[in-house]
Design a protein around this motif. Structure first.
Motif, PDB file in Angstrom:
ATOM      1  N   HIS A  48     -49.165  81.416  52.153  1.00  0.00           N
ATOM      2  CA  HIS A  48     -49.006  79.983  51.887  1.00  0.00           C
ATOM      3  C   HIS A  48     -47.509  79.703  51.940  1.00  0.00           C
ATOM      4  CE1 HIS A  48     -53.105  79.053  50.070  1.00  0.00           C
ATOM      5  NE2 HIS A  48     -53.149  80.294  50.495  1.00  0.00           N
ATOM      6  N   GLU A  50     -44.454  76.734  52.148  1.00  0.00           N
ATOM      7  CA  GLU A  50     -44.150  75.318  51.936  1.00  0.00           C
ATOM      8  C   GLU A  50     -43.178  74.831  53.008  1.00  0.00           C
ATOM      9  OE1 GLU A  50     -42.594  74.797  48.017  1.00  0.00           O
ATOM     10  OE2 GLU A  50     -44.432  75.464  47.062  1.00  0.00           O
ATOM     11  N   LYS A  55     -43.652  68.313  60.757  1.00  0.00           N
ATOM     12  CA  LYS A  55     -44.885  67.995  61.482  1.00  0.00           C
ATOM     13  C   LYS A  55     -45.492  69.281  62.025  1.00  0.00           C
ATOM     14  CE  LYS A  55     -43.569  63.378  62.859  1.00  0.00           C
ATOM     15  NZ  LYS A  55     -43.338  62.463  63.970  1.00  0.00           N
ATOM     16  N   LYS A  56     -46.799  69.257  62.176  1.00  0.00           N
ATOM     17  CA  LYS A  56     -47.533  70.430  62.656  1.00  0.00           C
ATOM     18  C   LYS A  56     -47.008  70.906  64.015  1.00  0.00           C
ATOM     19  CE  LYS A  56     -51.767  69.580  63.920  1.00  0.00           C
ATOM     20  NZ  LYS A  56     -53.219  69.367  63.956  1.00  0.00           N
ATOM     21  N   THR A 114     -53.490  76.992  59.478  1.00  0.00           N
ATOM     22  CA  THR A 114     -53.778  75.580  59.217  1.00  0.00           C
ATOM     23  C   THR A 114     -52.572  74.979  58.509  1.00  0.00           C
ATOM     24  OG1 THR A 114     -54.843  76.053  57.099  1.00  0.00           O
ATOM     25  CG2 THR A 114     -56.277  75.928  59.023  1.00  0.00           C
ATOM     26  N   PHE A 115     -52.374  73.676  58.699  1.00  0.00           N
ATOM     27  CA  PHE A 115     -51.260  72.979  58.074  1.00  0.00           C
ATOM     28  C   PHE A 115     -51.791  71.697  57.458  1.00  0.00           C
ATOM     29  CE2 PHE A 115     -47.466  70.171  58.260  1.00  0.00           C
ATOM     30  CZ  PHE A 115     -46.644  70.917  57.436  1.00  0.00           C
ATOM     31  N   ASN A 116     -51.609  71.565  56.132  1.00  0.00           N
ATOM     32  CA  ASN A 116     -52.135  70.405  55.422  1.00  0.00           C
ATOM     33  C   ASN A 116     -51.212  70.064  54.264  1.00  0.00           C
ATOM     34  OD1 ASN A 116     -53.873  68.349  54.735  1.00  0.00           O
ATOM     35  ND2 ASN A 116     -55.333  69.672  53.697  1.00  0.00           N
ATOM     36  N   ASP A 117     -50.794  68.815  54.170  1.00  0.00           N
ATOM     37  CA  ASP A 117     -49.960  68.321  53.063  1.00  0.00           C
ATOM     38  C   ASP A 117     -48.694  69.144  52.849  1.00  0.00           C
ATOM     39  OD1 ASP A 117     -51.722  66.244  52.541  1.00  0.00           O
ATOM     40  OD2 ASP A 117     -52.885  67.431  51.105  1.00  0.00           O
ATOM     41  N   LEU A 120     -48.338  75.390  54.993  1.00  0.00           N
ATOM     42  CA  LEU A 120     -48.874  76.179  56.095  1.00  0.00           C
ATOM     43  C   LEU A 120     -49.660  77.337  55.491  1.00  0.00           C
ATOM     44  CD1 LEU A 120     -48.911  76.939  59.160  1.00  0.00           C
ATOM     45  CD2 LEU A 120     -46.876  78.312  58.676  1.00  0.00           C
ATOM     46  N   GLU A 121     -50.919  77.475  55.916  1.00  0.00           N
ATOM     47  CA  GLU A 121     -51.767  78.570  55.430  1.00  0.00           C
ATOM     48  C   GLU A 121     -52.098  79.483  56.605  1.00  0.00           C
ATOM     49  OE1 GLU A 121     -55.175  77.066  53.390  1.00  0.00           O
ATOM     50  OE2 GLU A 121     -53.970  75.844  52.026  1.00  0.00           O
TER      51      GLU A 121
END
Length: 138
Positions: A48, A50, A55-56, A114-117, A120-121
């Motif tokens: 995880h 930060e 942007k993705k 995946t990238f959300n809020d 990056l995971e």
């Protein structure tokens, strides 16, 4: 004889008011680093990271053996209104990157991201070690 010194009343008024000089146009002293957590869960490593303000499309992840490299570009979206004047900005704009090694080689064909809020995971499966093979000498 007595020494006579001359003082300015304004110096006395402002003495100790400013601890250090203020520079409103100063750049940040150090670029921010990517903060992250790495967990081992069964046959996978979970990362995880930060990346706020990114942007993705501006994030790049490279996996080679047991080495993982994350890089991102943080861009400034300028929106200025007529009559507005920016006095101070404490946000960093530029490139950040981080690389780290894990204990085992990774199976990059099964890795996912995946990238959300702003987070990056990464799911990084461990490469299954092939069992050792005993050779017969003929």
């Amino acid at each position: 004889m007595a020494n006579i010194t001359r003082t300015d009343p304004l110096d006395e008024l402002f003495r100790g008011f400013f601890v250090r000089p203020v520079d409103f146009n100063r750049a940040p002293a150090q670029a921010p680093s990517i903060k992250m957590d790495v967990h081992e869960e069964g046959d996978n490593y979970l990362v995880h990271a930060e990346l706020p303000g990114t942007k993705k499309e501006d994030i790049h992840v490279v996996v080679e053996g047991n080495l993982v490299s994350i890089s991102a570009e943080v861009k400034q979206e300028k929106e200025t209104k007529e009559g507005d004047r920016l006095l101070r900005s404490e946000r960093y704009f530029g490139k950040v990157s981080r690389s780290f090694q894990l204990e085992q080689d990774l199976d990059d064909s099964k890795a996912s991201a995946t990238f959300n809020d702003g987070v990056l995971e990464l799911t990084l499966p461990k490469r299954t070690a092939s069992p050792s093979k005993r050779l017969t000498i003929t």
